[in-house]
Design a protein around this motif. Sequence first.
Motif, mmCIF file in Angstrom:
data_model
loop_
_atom_site.group_PDB
_atom_site.id
_atom_site.type_symbol
_atom_site.label_atom_id
_atom_site.label_comp_id
_atom_site.label_asym_id
_atom_site.label_seq_id
_atom_site.Cartn_x
_atom_site.Cartn_y
_atom_site.Cartn_z
ATOM 1 N N GLY A 130 61.271 -2.560 30.938
ATOM 2 C CA GLY A 130 61.103 -3.700 31.836
ATOM 3 C C GLY A 130 60.440 -3.308 33.144
ATOM 4 N N GLN A 131 60.295 -4.288 34.005
ATOM 5 C CA GLN A 131 59.672 -4.059 35.306
ATOM 6 C C GLN A 131 60.722 -3.749 36.353
ATOM 7 O OE1 GLN A 131 57.851 -7.410 37.431
ATOM 8 N NE2 GLN A 131 56.098 -6.105 37.895
ATOM 9 N N GLY A 132 60.374 -2.847 37.254
ATOM 10 C CA GLY A 132 61.260 -2.527 38.355
ATOM 11 C C GLY A 132 61.093 -3.497 39.508
ATOM 12 N N LYS A 133 61.998 -3.404 40.445
ATOM 13 C CA LYS A 133 61.960 -4.235 41.648
ATOM 14 C C LYS A 133 60.873 -3.723 42.588
ATOM 15 C CE LYS A 133 65.205 -3.428 44.538
ATOM 16 N NZ LYS A 133 66.532 -3.304 45.194
ATOM 17 N N ILE A 134 60.242 -4.637 43.310
ATOM 18 C CA ILE A 134 59.188 -4.294 44.268
ATOM 19 C C ILE A 134 59.683 -4.614 45.672
ATOM 20 C CG2 ILE A 134 56.855 -4.839 45.066
ATOM 21 C CD1 ILE A 134 56.242 -5.602 42.102
ATOM 22 N N THR A 135 59.641 -3.616 46.551
ATOM 23 C CA THR A 135 60.104 -3.796 47.924
ATOM 24 C C THR A 135 59.105 -3.166 48.883
ATOM 25 O OG1 THR A 135 62.423 -3.663 47.201
ATOM 26 C CG2 THR A 135 61.982 -3.370 49.555
ATOM 27 N N TYR A 136 58.684 -3.935 49.867
ATOM 28 C CA TYR A 136 57.843 -3.399 50.940
ATOM 29 C C TYR A 136 58.658 -3.412 52.225
ATOM 30 C CZ TYR A 136 54.034 -4.099 47.643
ATOM 31 O OH TYR A 136 53.235 -4.056 46.531
ATOM 32 N N VAL A 137 58.582 -2.321 52.969
ATOM 33 C CA VAL A 137 59.400 -2.207 54.168
ATOM 34 C C VAL A 137 58.573 -1.610 55.301
ATOM 35 C CG1 VAL A 137 60.292 0.070 53.469
ATOM 36 C CG2 VAL A 137 61.590 -1.327 55.095
ATOM 37 N N GLN A 138 58.795 -2.136 56.491
ATOM 38 C CA GLN A 138 58.133 -1.619 57.680
ATOM 39 C C GLN A 138 59.017 -0.556 58.310
ATOM 40 O OE1 GLN A 138 57.672 -4.447 60.828
ATOM 41 N NE2 GLN A 138 56.472 -3.071 62.135
ATOM 42 N N GLY A 139 58.412 0.557 58.677
ATOM 43 C CA GLY A 139 59.195 1.593 59.328
ATOM 44 C C GLY A 139 58.406 2.868 59.522
ATOM 45 N N ASP A 140 58.996 3.766 60.281
ATOM 46 C CA ASP A 140 58.422 5.074 60.568
ATOM 47 C C ASP A 140 58.944 6.062 59.528
ATOM 48 O OD1 ASP A 140 57.710 7.578 61.558
ATOM 49 O OD2 ASP A 140 58.115 7.049 63.648
ATOM 50 N N PHE A 141 58.049 6.629 58.746
ATOM 51 C CA PHE A 141 58.403 7.587 57.698
ATOM 52 C C PHE A 141 59.352 8.664 58.198
ATOM 53 C CE2 PHE A 141 57.169 11.698 55.644
ATOM 54 C CZ PHE A 141 57.567 11.426 54.341
#
Length: 282
Positions: A130-141
Amino acid sequence: MSNDPRLVSSIPEFIARYKENYVEGWAELWDKSEGKPLPFDRGFPNPALEDTLIEKRDIIGDPIGRDAQGNTYRKKALVPGCGRGVDVLLLASFGYDAYGLEYSATAVKVCKEEQAKNGDKYPVRDAEIGQGKITYVQGDFFKDTWLEKLQLPRNSFDLIYDYTFFCALDPSMRPQWALRHTQLLADSPRGHLICLEFPRHKDTSLQGPPWASTSEAYMAHLNHPGEEIPYDANRQCSIDPSKAPSPQGLERVAYWQPARTHEVGIVEGEVQDRVSIWRRPN
């Protein structure tokens, strides 16, 4: 990809103004782009990553893992400096819960727009996984704030993919780059860092970004995370190759010339890029 030669030639000069706060320079560059593709944006994942996910499962394992109690779980993959987020979409299509990290709020917005517009171009690779969840996040590595936002502890990621992140950072940040990977990568044998090494063919004396990124530099920094690595006047890594890796260093478990890569990594018909896979020593 943008073909505006003024924008292409101005990036090193533009970023150089932010020597003391490098990530702010990249955020400003995204803001000035107003969501339009930046010069380093190819618009689709590097085929070398796709081939690695297919051909190197004997090393990185499957997207579905099994814990000590025998329970299955979906592995987490991280793409720092994910750009438009296309690599995140690819990783999710293979079954990973995929996270894209960007310092710029504009970049995160662009990622979400890319997912809405082109997400259907990344079909599920294996119906059973199946497909995994997609998450985009703003932040300093380099800081934990984004991890806290995601409610994740350190060392949560089973897979980290680094392509145009290492070469985008000022070389002075490379010790912290390597150390940070050890703080984010899951323990061995679960956690793997995939580096698509680029641009290996660039003259190391030339200004970046992208900064010339030799295989020797990846080896030196990932073997000795957090340590200052000597470079000569031409920005060639000059560490003694016989120096033993640090106790917290990562080991390279695979290294090869990919059959396919973006055109920018090919010179006179020869692929210059290399792919390396790293993990903690067992």
